[in-house]
Write a protein that holds these residues in place. Structure first.
Motif, PDB file in Angstrom:
ATOM      1  N   ASN A  94      23.195  -1.057  -5.301  1.00 48.52           N
ATOM      2  CA  ASN A  94      24.192  -1.067  -4.235  1.00 48.52           C
ATOM      3  C   ASN A  94      23.568  -1.515  -2.917  1.00 48.52           C
ATOM      4  O   ASN A  94      24.141  -2.329  -2.174  1.00 48.52           O
ATOM      5  N   LEU A  95      22.371  -1.000  -2.622  1.00 50.74           N
ATOM      6  CA  LEU A  95      21.667  -1.400  -1.407  1.00 50.74           C
ATOM      7  C   LEU A  95      21.281  -2.876  -1.439  1.00 50.74           C
ATOM      8  O   LEU A  95      21.408  -3.591  -0.432  1.00 50.74           O
ATOM      9  N   LEU A  96      20.804  -3.336  -2.595  1.00 50.72           N
ATOM     10  CA  LEU A  96      20.381  -4.734  -2.700  1.00 50.72           C
ATOM     11  C   LEU A  96      21.571  -5.692  -2.616  1.00 50.72           C
ATOM     12  O   LEU A  96      21.433  -6.812  -2.099  1.00 50.72           O
ATOM     13  N   ILE A  97      22.737  -5.278  -3.114  1.00 46.53           N
ATOM     14  CA  ILE A  97      23.942  -6.103  -2.957  1.00 46.53           C
ATOM     15  C   ILE A  97      24.276  -6.259  -1.480  1.00 46.53           C
ATOM     16  O   ILE A  97      24.573  -7.370  -0.998  1.00 46.53           O
ATOM     17  N   MET A 138       9.869   4.102   7.357  1.00 47.24           N
ATOM     18  CA  MET A 138      10.200   5.527   7.390  1.00 47.24           C
ATOM     19  C   MET A 138      11.412   5.831   6.511  1.00 47.24           C
ATOM     20  O   MET A 138      11.422   6.824   5.768  1.00 47.24           O
ATOM     21  N   ALA A 139      12.433   5.002   6.601  1.00 46.06           N
ATOM     22  CA  ALA A 139      13.631   5.215   5.784  1.00 46.06           C
ATOM     23  C   ALA A 139      13.318   5.082   4.302  1.00 46.06           C
ATOM     24  O   ALA A 139      13.844   5.836   3.471  1.00 46.06           O
ATOM     25  N   ALA A 140      12.444   4.111   3.967  1.00 44.88           N
ATOM     26  CA  ALA A 140      12.078   3.921   2.559  1.00 44.88           C
ATOM     27  C   ALA A 140      11.376   5.152   2.004  1.00 44.88           C
ATOM     28  O   ALA A 140      11.576   5.519   0.838  1.00 44.88           O
ATOM     29  N   TRP A 141      10.545   5.791   2.827  1.00 43.77           N
ATOM     30  CA  TRP A 141       9.879   7.023   2.390  1.00 43.77           C
ATOM     31  C   TRP A 141      10.875   8.178   2.280  1.00 43.77           C
ATOM     32  O   TRP A 141      10.837   8.976   1.333  1.00 43.77           O
ATOM     33  N   PHE A 176      12.621   3.404  -2.976  1.00 44.74           N
ATOM     34  CA  PHE A 176      11.746   3.031  -1.861  1.00 44.74           C
ATOM     35  C   PHE A 176      11.902   1.553  -1.526  1.00 44.74           C
ATOM     36  O   PHE A 176      12.145   1.175  -0.369  1.00 44.74           O
ATOM     37  N   LEU A 177      11.746   0.703  -2.529  1.00 37.72           N
ATOM     38  CA  LEU A 177      11.784  -0.744  -2.284  1.00 37.72           C
ATOM     39  C   LEU A 177      13.178  -1.207  -1.873  1.00 37.72           C
ATOM     40  O   LEU A 177      13.313  -2.036  -0.959  1.00 37.72           O
ATOM     41  N   ALA A 178      14.211  -0.686  -2.530  1.00 42.43           N
ATOM     42  CA  ALA A 178      15.574  -1.109  -2.199  1.00 42.43           C
ATOM     43  C   ALA A 178      15.939  -0.690  -0.777  1.00 42.43           C
ATOM     44  O   ALA A 178      16.582  -1.457  -0.035  1.00 42.43           O
ATOM     45  N   THR A 179      15.548   0.519  -0.387  1.00 39.86           N
ATOM     46  CA  THR A 179      15.856   0.981   0.968  1.00 39.86           C
ATOM     47  C   THR A 179      15.123   0.142   2.004  1.00 39.86           C
ATOM     48  O   THR A 179      15.704  -0.238   3.040  1.00 39.86           O
ATOM     49  N   TYR A 180      13.872  -0.190   1.731  1.00 39.82           N
ATOM     50  CA  TYR A 180      13.109  -1.004   2.689  1.00 39.82           C
ATOM     51  C   TYR A 180      13.732  -2.392   2.839  1.00 39.82           C
ATOM     52  O   TYR A 180      13.943  -2.863   3.966  1.00 39.82           O
ATOM     53  N   VAL A 181      14.013  -3.030   1.720  1.00 40.52           N
ATOM     54  CA  VAL A 181      14.595  -4.379   1.778  1.00 40.52           C
ATOM     55  C   VAL A 181      15.932  -4.350   2.507  1.00 40.52           C
ATOM     56  O   VAL A 181      16.217  -5.194   3.367  1.00 40.52           O
ATOM     57  N   ALA A 182      16.782  -3.360   2.174  1.00 44.01           N
ATOM     58  CA  ALA A 182      18.095  -3.281   2.809  1.00 44.01           C
ATOM     59  C   ALA A 182      17.960  -3.027   4.308  1.00 44.01           C
ATOM     60  O   ALA A 182      18.657  -3.656   5.124  1.00 44.01           O
ATOM     61  N   ALA A 183      17.074  -2.130   4.691  1.00 39.74           N
ATOM     62  CA  ALA A 183      16.904  -1.824   6.115  1.00 39.74           C
ATOM     63  C   ALA A 183      16.455  -3.055   6.895  1.00 39.74           C
ATOM     64  O   ALA A 183      16.956  -3.314   8.003  1.00 39.74           O
ATOM     65  N   ARG A 184      15.535  -3.799   6.331  1.00 42.85           N
ATOM     66  CA  ARG A 184      15.083  -5.021   7.007  1.00 42.85           C
ATOM     67  C   ARG A 184      16.218  -6.030   7.139  1.00 42.85           C
ATOM     68  O   ARG A 184      16.386  -6.655   8.189  1.00 42.85           O
ATOM     69  N   CYS A 185      17.009  -6.159   6.084  1.00 46.81           N
ATOM     70  CA  CYS A 185      18.128  -7.101   6.126  1.00 46.81           C
ATOM     71  C   CYS A 185      19.229  -6.627   7.065  1.00 46.81           C
ATOM     72  O   CYS A 185      19.976  -7.440   7.623  1.00 46.81           O
ATOM     73  N   PHE A 186      19.345  -5.316   7.261  1.00 52.39           N
ATOM     74  CA  PHE A 186      20.360  -4.786   8.169  1.00 52.39           C
ATOM     75  C   PHE A 186      19.973  -4.960   9.633  1.00 52.39           C
ATOM     76  O   PHE A 186      20.800  -4.730  10.521  1.00 52.39           O
ATOM     77  N   ALA A 208       0.829  -1.202   0.000  1.00 47.22           N
ATOM     78  CA  ALA A 208       0.000   0.000   0.000  1.00 47.22           C
ATOM     79  C   ALA A 208       0.867   1.258   0.000  1.00 47.22           C
ATOM     80  O   ALA A 208       0.548   2.250  -0.679  1.00 47.22           O
ATOM     81  N   SER A 209       1.946   1.234   0.751  1.00 47.81           N
ATOM     82  CA  SER A 209       2.858   2.379   0.786  1.00 47.81           C
ATOM     83  C   SER A 209       3.491   2.622  -0.576  1.00 47.81           C
ATOM     84  O   SER A 209       3.642   3.773  -1.013  1.00 47.81           O
ATOM     85  N   ALA A 210       3.856   1.535  -1.249  1.00 49.72           N
ATOM     86  CA  ALA A 210       4.463   1.668  -2.574  1.00 49.72           C
ATOM     87  C   ALA A 210       3.479   2.278  -3.565  1.00 49.72           C
ATOM     88  O   ALA A 210       3.843   3.159  -4.366  1.00 49.72           O
TER      89      ALA A 210
END
Length: 730
Positions: free
Chosen positions: A165-168, A130-133, A111-121, A13-15
């Motif tokens: 870079n984030l997804l790597i 919030m970071a993805a936004w 948005f999506l790359a930041t969210y995925v990376a943050a969750r993995c971090f 929904a956010s996306a």
């Protein structure tokens, strides 16, 4: 509904909401999308000119700029541009709807790359959301220029590299982690390694020069994430698969990427260049003038990093981010005080860390709220149940406050931030896209514009600031161009000519060759003018050398003497009249000298071709007159040079052995092939300084292609650098 399903629905929904907000906000701010000459340069290449970007894995020549040297980026590998072309077509590349679509897609990528990376971090749902936004809102031009350094405004495609870079980094964190049932999975790690390798390959193939921007964050942050490994097995897996990915990348792409850095103006002529980035605003977004967002974001991120030092799962990453910030700041300080660095500014590399800054900004907010809650509970232990009831509401507010604020800022004038800088920008900065066609520009388009299969009819050189007696800088040219654009809608210089397929002697390239730079400065710049690493200020009108290098027309802001032939004049403003001159006896590929003279150095060659008594139609300057050049030469006839997709098609005839001087830059990346099976294979070599000499016998029907890639001539730029070093005595 399970918690995981709820999280997935929330992000979906956010996306969708981000896409809707981005579409309408960018449409209301279209003037800031692809702005200026930089943005127009990107649009020219996107528009689909066949001689602009290689279709294969690598980069080719750019026939619209300079002498046809290498284009620094292959835009055909940018997904958002391809999607825009697929939906709207190449004819709409200059239209606002194309710009809005591209930036919306890039916002979704970030948005999506930041969210995925943050969750993995190791960040939670609220912080990650919030970071993805925040990431696209900080980096893309939603309400005027971005809040932080505007790299993505002028080069939007860098957003894809940032996302990869984030997804790597995200994939790296998963290496060696057990599956849900507790077992290890070799296939999972192998697939993650393959994904990492493919993303590294993609980033390097289409923009090899950007390696210097994303590699620092990838290495430093990757090491920090490596330190978060929980078990020895995870440590071994991360090391093994990282080494595999690195070795594959270096083996296939190392030579290719290195070649883009070693044969550049910066490497060979750095001390001569104006160090325009020796300012604090090029060190970090913290120092960006007129904007406080950089100070706010980085300050809050630093607070979040300090808080993270007390959290075990985030401590190593926080230390890595702090170390990277120190490296970039330290490098920037040295850049300013030592005056030795002429490469990319540290702030360009910092942009790739902004998504991680956003994560720690969000962490600072959420963690501060948690600390405040704990303090209240310490004082009022009975409030535990109340806080448990309020937690979902607080999380919803934290996730929703950013998009709500964006809607408010974008739709309610009373909440608009930053004053006039954030008012809706509907008119494009630096003139319309595509540019207008004033009288002189229209004449040039009719007489020398390129098209697939068309003959090469020459290029134009714009020599402005002719009446300026003191030294000129590129910023002086920009000021004059801005006034011209405001009055006419065209700069008559670069971004007003390239969209109409008019080739220019002017070149704007981060991989400008040292041979072109030396030639342009020595022959067409005035002594004392300050040059930068990717641009040469051209002000010296020399008809003979301009003719040799294929310049058919000259635009000047002052009258020029004979032998220049006046074609037309045009008053662009109350204070400026432009003159269009034709250059006589221009070399369109038909200079066929019958004599050769040898030069020992590049400087000697340039002095020879610029000597008043030198006749370039009769004599060629070469660096090796052995072998085939010992033959008796006769003048060629029936020459023809055509521009095809990424190549020159050259045809001519001769009663013996003939030499053609092509007004295009020589490189070891050139490959010549003959379409005349019964004729001797033609040979190419460096002649008259930077140009290409072509030797053939009897009949010529050849294709000359410039290309370098990881699988085809990856080391040709390194060979160019070695040869040029020898020619300048280094």
């Amino acid at each position: 509904m399970s918690t995981k399903q709820y999280q997935h629905y929330l992000i979906a929904a956010s996306a969708v909401l981000l896409v809707v907000i981005s579409f309408f906000t960018f449409a209301n701010n279209a003037g800031y999308l692809f702005p200026g000459g930089d943005g127009m340069g990107v649009l020219v290449r996107i528009a689909g000119m066949p001689f602009q970007s290689a279709t294969a894995f690598g980069v080719s020549a750019n026939m619209l700029e300079g002498l046809g040297d290498m284009a620094p980026v292959n835009y055909r590998f940018e997904p958002s541009y391809n999607l825009g072309l697929l939906i709207l077509g190449a004819e709409r590349a200059y239209a606002p709807e194309f710009h809005v679509l591209v930036n919306t897609v890039l916002a979704l990528e970030l948005f999506l790359a930041t969210y995925v990376a943050a969750r993995c971090f190791g960040f939670g749902l609220v912080v990650s959301s919030m970071a993805a936004w925040m990431t696209p809102l900080l980096l893309l031009p939603y309400f005027g220029f971005p809040l932080l350094y505007p790299l993505l405004t002028f080069s939007p495609h860098a957003a894809t590299t940032m996302s990869e870079n984030l997804l790597i980094l995200a994939a790296f964190t998963r290496l060696g982690r057990p599956l849900k049932d507790g077992t290890s999975s070799l296939w999972k790690d192998a697939m993650l390694c393959a994904a990492i390798t493919l993303m590294l390959a993609h980033m390097t193939i289409w923009s090899p020069l950007a390696v210097s921007l994303w590699l620092p964050s990838l290495v430093v942050l990757g090491f920090g994430l490596f330190l978060t490994s929980a078990t020895r097995g995870e440590v071994r897996s991360k090391i093994m698969w990282a080494v595999v990915a690195f070795l594959i990348w270096v083996s296939f792409f190392g030579v290719y990427a290195y070649g883009q850095f070693i044969y550049t103006t910066t490497r060979f002529w750095g001390p001569e260049l104006e160090n325009y980035t020796a300012e604090w605003q090029f060190v970090s977004s913290w120092f960006r003038p007129l904007e406080q967002a950089g100070k706010i974001v980085i300050s809050v991120a630093l607070f979040g990093l300090l808080l993270a030092l007390f959290t075990q799962r985030l401590r190593a990453l926080a230390i890595a981010v702090l170390a990277l910030m120190a490296i970039l700041f330290g490098g920037g300080t040295l850049m300013i005080y030592t005056n030795v660095w002429r490469g990319p500014a540290p702030v360009y590399a910092e942009v790739f860390v902004i998504p991680v800054y956003a994560m720690f900004v969000a962490y600072a907010v959420v963690r501060s709220g948690a600390l405040l809650r704990d303090a209240v509970l310490f004082i009022q232990p009975n409030a535990t149940r109340l806080f448990q009831q309020l937690q979902p509401i607080g999380s919803g507010i934290a996730v929703g406050i950013i998009p709500a604020a964006v809607v408010a800022v974008g739709t309610i004038p009373a909440f608009a931030i930053g004053g006039p800088n954030h008012e809706p920008g509907r008119l494009r900065i630096y003139g319309p896209a595509p540019p207008t066609r004033p009288q002189l520009v229209s004449m040039l388009a009719d007489r020398i514009a390129l098209s697939p299969g068309s003959p090469f009819r020459g290029r134009v050189a714009t020599l402005s600031l002719q009446t300026k007696e003191d030294a000129a800088r590129w910023v002086d040219v920009i000021r004059a161009n801005v006034v011209r654009v405001d009055h006419t809608g065209n700069d008559y210089y670069w971004s007003g000519l390239w969209p109409l397929n008019i080739p220019t002697l002017f070149e704007y390239s981060q991989v400008m060759s040292p041979a072109y730079f030396r030639t342009a400065v020595d022959l067409w710049a005035r002594p004392g003018d300050q040059q930068v690493r990717n641009i040469v200020v051209l002000r010296q009108a020399n008809a003979k050398t301009l003719a040799l290098f294929g310049v058919k027309f000259v635009i000047s802001d002052a009258a020029l003497p004979s032998p220049f032939r006046l074609e037309a004049t045009e008053k662009t403003s109350a204070s400026e009249t432009l003159y269009l001159y034709e250059v006589p006896d221009v070399n369109l590929g038909g200079y066929s000298p019958t004599e050769v003279t040898k030069a020992a150095t590049f400087e000697e060659a340039l002095k020879a071709v610029s000597a008043p008594a030198f006749d370039a139609q009769r004599t060629a300057v070469v660096f090796d007159n052995d072998g085939d050049l010992k033959r008796s030469l006769v003048a060629a006839a029936d020459f023809r040079v055509r521009i095809e997709a990424e190549a020159l098609m050259v045809s001519a005839s001769s009663s013996g052995s003939s030499l053609l001087i092509l007004p295009f830059e020589f490189s070891r990346c050139l490959r010549v092939s003959s379409n005349s099976p019964d004729a001797l294979a033609p040979t190419i070599f460096r002649a008259d300084g930077p140009l290409t000499g072509l030797l053939f016998s009897n009949r010529l029907n050849a294709r000359i292609e410039y290309f370098t890639g990881p699988l085809s001539r990856p080391g040709c730029r390194i060979q160019d650098a070695a040869e040029f070093s020898r020619l300048i005595g280094r």
